[in-house]
Scaffold this motif. Sequence first.
Motif, PDB file in Angstrom:
ATOM      1  N   LYS A  23       0.837  -1.196   0.000  1.00 13.42           N
ATOM      2  CA  LYS A  23       0.000   0.000   0.000  1.00 13.42           C
ATOM      3  C   LYS A  23       0.870   1.243   0.000  1.00 13.42           C
ATOM      4  N   LEU A  24       0.531   2.201  -0.883  1.00 14.03           N
ATOM      5  CA  LEU A  24       1.299   3.439  -1.008  1.00 14.03           C
ATOM      6  C   LEU A  24       0.381   4.650  -0.899  1.00 14.03           C
ATOM      7  N   SER A  25       0.850   5.658  -0.174  1.00 15.19           N
ATOM      8  CA  SER A  25       0.166   6.952  -0.146  1.00 15.19           C
ATOM      9  C   SER A  25       1.241   8.026  -0.057  1.00 15.19           C
ATOM     10  N   ALA A  26       0.855   9.283  -0.353  1.00 12.23           N
ATOM     11  CA  ALA A  26       1.863  10.338  -0.363  1.00 12.23           C
ATOM     12  C   ALA A  26       1.226  11.696  -0.116  1.00 12.23           C
ATOM     13  N   GLU A  27       2.061  12.622   0.374  1.00 13.30           N
ATOM     14  CA  GLU A  27       1.697  14.025   0.529  1.00 13.30           C
ATOM     15  C   GLU A  27       2.703  14.870  -0.230  1.00 13.30           C
ATOM     16  N   ILE A  28       2.244  16.026  -0.717  1.00 10.28           N
ATOM     17  CA  ILE A  28       3.115  16.954  -1.420  1.00 10.28           C
ATOM     18  C   ILE A  28       2.962  18.351  -0.834  1.00 10.28           C
ATOM     19  N   LEU A  29       4.072  19.087  -0.789  1.00 11.10           N
ATOM     20  CA  LEU A  29       4.055  20.503  -0.442  1.00 11.10           C
ATOM     21  C   LEU A  29       4.652  21.263  -1.618  1.00 11.10           C
ATOM     22  N   THR A  30       3.843  22.121  -2.224  1.00 12.18           N
ATOM     23  CA  THR A  30       4.300  22.904  -3.362  1.00 12.18           C
ATOM     24  C   THR A  30       3.380  24.111  -3.518  1.00 12.18           C
ATOM     25  N   SER A  31       3.676  24.958  -4.489  1.00 14.14           N
ATOM     26  CA  SER A  31       2.835  26.123  -4.739  1.00 14.14           C
ATOM     27  C   SER A  31       3.092  26.619  -6.152  1.00 14.14           C
ATOM     28  N   ASP A  32       2.394  27.690  -6.537  1.00 11.84           N
ATOM     29  CA  ASP A  32       2.538  28.211  -7.895  1.00 11.84           C
ATOM     30  C   ASP A  32       3.880  28.907  -8.115  1.00 11.84           C
ATOM     31  N   ASN A  33       4.361  29.584  -7.078  1.00 11.79           N
ATOM     32  CA  ASN A  33       5.568  30.395  -7.207  1.00 11.79           C
ATOM     33  C   ASN A  33       6.508  30.139  -6.030  1.00 11.79           C
ATOM     34  N   LEU A  34       7.799  30.226  -6.317  1.00  6.62           N
ATOM     35  CA  LEU A  34       8.795  30.067  -5.268  1.00  6.62           C
ATOM     36  C   LEU A  34       8.609  31.072  -4.137  1.00  6.62           C
ATOM     37  N   GLN A  35       8.161  32.263  -4.484  1.00 12.59           N
ATOM     38  CA  GLN A  35       8.035  33.342  -3.501  1.00 12.59           C
ATOM     39  C   GLN A  35       6.759  33.248  -2.667  1.00 12.59           C
ATOM     40  N   ASP A  36       5.902  32.271  -2.961  1.00 12.21           N
ATOM     41  CA  ASP A  36       4.642  32.138  -2.220  1.00 12.21           C
ATOM     42  C   ASP A  36       4.904  31.849  -0.745  1.00 12.21           C
ATOM     43  N   HIS A  37       4.012  32.380   0.103  1.00 11.18           N
ATOM     44  CA  HIS A  37       4.142  32.187   1.541  1.00 11.18           C
ATOM     45  C   HIS A  37       2.780  32.370   2.201  1.00 11.18           C
ATOM     46  N   ASN A  38       2.654  31.869   3.388  1.00 13.33           N
ATOM     47  CA  ASN A  38       1.432  32.059   4.167  1.00 13.33           C
ATOM     48  C   ASN A  38       1.469  33.419   4.851  1.00 13.33           C
ATOM     49  N   THR A  39       0.324  34.073   4.890  1.00 15.30           N
ATOM     50  CA  THR A  39       0.223  35.397   5.513  1.00 15.30           C
ATOM     51  C   THR A  39      -0.889  35.368   6.557  1.00 15.30           C
ATOM     52  N   PHE A  40      -0.957  36.416   7.349  1.00 16.34           N
ATOM     53  CA  PHE A  40      -2.016  36.496   8.358  1.00 16.34           C
ATOM     54  C   PHE A  40      -3.381  36.680   7.699  1.00 16.34           C
ATOM     55  N   GLU A  41      -3.389  37.202   6.470  1.00 10.89           N
ATOM     56  CA  GLU A  41      -4.637  37.349   5.715  1.00 10.89           C
ATOM     57  C   GLU A  41      -4.994  36.052   4.987  1.00 10.89           C
ATOM     58  N   ASN A  42      -3.986  35.280   4.604  1.00 13.06           N
ATOM     59  CA  ASN A  42      -4.195  34.025   3.884  1.00 13.06           C
ATOM     60  C   ASN A  42      -3.287  32.954   4.499  1.00 13.06           C
ATOM     61  N   PRO A  43      -3.633  32.468   5.697  1.00 13.49           N
ATOM     62  CA  PRO A  43      -2.725  31.597   6.446  1.00 13.49           C
ATOM     63  C   PRO A  43      -2.588  30.182   5.908  1.00 13.49           C
ATOM     64  N   GLU A  44      -3.455  29.803   4.968  1.00 13.78           N
ATOM     65  CA  GLU A  44      -3.414  28.426   4.462  1.00 13.78           C
ATOM     66  C   GLU A  44      -3.159  28.375   2.959  1.00 13.78           C
ATOM     67  N   LYS A  45      -2.438  29.358   2.466  1.00 15.57           N
ATOM     68  CA  LYS A  45      -2.098  29.355   1.037  1.00 15.57           C
ATOM     69  C   LYS A  45      -1.258  28.126   0.690  1.00 15.57           C
ATOM     70  N   ILE A  46      -0.315  27.780   1.568  1.00 13.22           N
ATOM     71  CA  ILE A  46       0.558  26.627   1.349  1.00 13.22           C
ATOM     72  C   ILE A  46       0.298  25.610   2.446  1.00 13.22           C
ATOM     73  N   LEU A  47      -0.223  24.455   2.051  1.00 15.08           N
ATOM     74  CA  LEU A  47      -0.496  23.354   2.963  1.00 15.08           C
ATOM     75  C   LEU A  47      -0.132  22.042   2.270  1.00 15.08           C
ATOM     76  N   PRO A  48       0.260  21.021   3.012  1.00 18.25           N
ATOM     77  CA  PRO A  48       0.443  19.708   2.388  1.00 18.25           C
ATOM     78  C   PRO A  48      -0.875  19.206   1.806  1.00 18.25           C
ATOM     79  N   GLN A  49      -0.770  18.572   0.660  1.00 14.48           N
ATOM     80  CA  GLN A  49      -1.936  18.002  -0.010  1.00 14.48           C
ATOM     81  C   GLN A  49      -1.667  16.542  -0.331  1.00 14.48           C
ATOM     82  N   ALA A  50      -2.742  15.770  -0.459  1.00 13.94           N
ATOM     83  CA  ALA A  50      -2.579  14.385  -0.904  1.00 13.94           C
ATOM     84  C   ALA A  50      -1.986  14.372  -2.306  1.00 13.94           C
ATOM     85  N   PHE A  51      -1.061  13.474  -2.554  1.00 11.97           N
ATOM     86  CA  PHE A  51      -0.410  13.341  -3.865  1.00 11.97           C
ATOM     87  C   PHE A  51      -0.734  11.964  -4.419  1.00 11.97           C
TER      88      PHE A  51
END
Length: 515
Positions: free
Chosen positions: A462-490
């Motif tokens: 059995k295999l499962s995976a998570e990925i952490l990535t985003s659209d741009n290298l400069q992307d980051h979480n902010t106090f206005e958008n705290p969940e812009k970058i989160l691990p997702q199922a891969f």
Amino acid sequence: MVKKILLVHVFFFLGVSFLSVQAQTEIKLKPADQPQTISKHIYGHFAEHLGRSIYDGLYVGDTSKIPNTDGVRNDIIQALKDIDIPNLRWPGGCFADTYHWKDGIGPKEDRPTIVNQWWGGVTEDNSFGTHNFLNLCEELDCEPYLAGNVGSGTVQEFTDWLQYVNHAEGSPMAKLRKENGREEPWDVKFWGVGNEPWGCGGNMDAEYYADVYKQYATFMTSWSNENDLYRIASGPSGGDYHWMEVLMSEIPKSLMEGVALHSYSVIDWENKGPATGFTEDHYFSTMTEALKMDEYITKHSEIMDKYDPENEVGLIVDEWGGWYDVEEGTNPGFLYQQNTMRDAMIAGATLNIFNNHSRRVKMANLAQTVNVLQAVALTKGSKMILTPTYYVLKMYKVHQDAELIPVEFNSPDYSFNGKSLPAISVSASRAEDGKVHISLTNIDAKKSNTVKIDLSGLDLKKLSAEILTSDNLQDHNTFENPEKILPQAFTKFKNRNDNLELEIPPFSVIVFEAE
């Protein structure tokens, strides 16, 4: 090892088109010659009295409206528990060699106000002291790592502190601890003997510090057979191999359990570059510095092997991470910076290096926990956000105290302006419950890479995976958008006849779990 099959295709990921020419990278998991454990302490943290790390970071005081436990924010306590924090280093850093521990005990109204000469020249009231820190470690169920004052302190002051926190009863310092409300000792195991004596800890040379260290270490005792001390000498910065040679040759192994190493991913100490608005040139230069960690550990380990072939002395990388210019409008002495996908790449690649060097690397401490440098959490009033670095640590916690599975592969290149770096880093382990975990990082800023992992002989169903990535290298979480970058199922992988095949997108981290 690498099949040179060129594939020309257009890869669409998260709405971004990447034109890439790829060769498939084959990764083989191989049996270890000798079983080797990835110490959980490699995943340690560091909280210095620096900027908003302690005050207005970890600690808001027990009268704050922000939910807290004995003054420490509950949201940060929970966040650190969720990544299974194994140890926490305190009170410095450079601050350690100006810190006098008795200033931080007893009634708070009686504690002196001091000036933090290293970080911003601000005053603090010592309201967060030894009891606060050690009680926090108990709440987190993690090991405290105390950095003692060698630069401006004395052997007597150091050993009094040790007696205060570790001696059960019958001594002056145990009596003082009980008067201050703590009956039982904390039994602190990990002790740093000074910090950066080659710099802010005294501008010493290696030979002088080796003698100073021996003096201090001689008078250190745990008073307990159950919890012997782990004494850590303040070792080199980066590639200072002379410093390591002197310490290993001059300090008897009977007086030293670990040697520290500090290495930051800094482009230029005079012009570090921005934390968010950076260019690919900045990024490539930062990753060049980050990947030097493998070279440093390899060469320092060779020196240690010469004097310690039995591998009794641990290499302790107790300061590492990205360091950039501070955020605009903030105190330059507070070292407050945002945390982007670049930092996730530093974390993923560095932790893979530590895992693969776990024979010698026994502890590491990311700098720092809250609001300073490559922090895992940022705070603003009652708000807290978790950074991409935090999520890498959360994904990688599966390696803690697991058995290393050596990997063999040739990485494709990440090329920029005529220079190249290895794009892919990998580490793998088998947990006590038999589950296998494989962590992969692709630092390439533009190109996905095709990977095939040979799982034959592991009997995995059995295999499962998570990925952490985003659209741009400069992307980051902010106090206005705290969940812009989160691990997702891969799920974009295939397992054919025990060959795991996938494309790992640019600047992304993937962790597989197989059972």
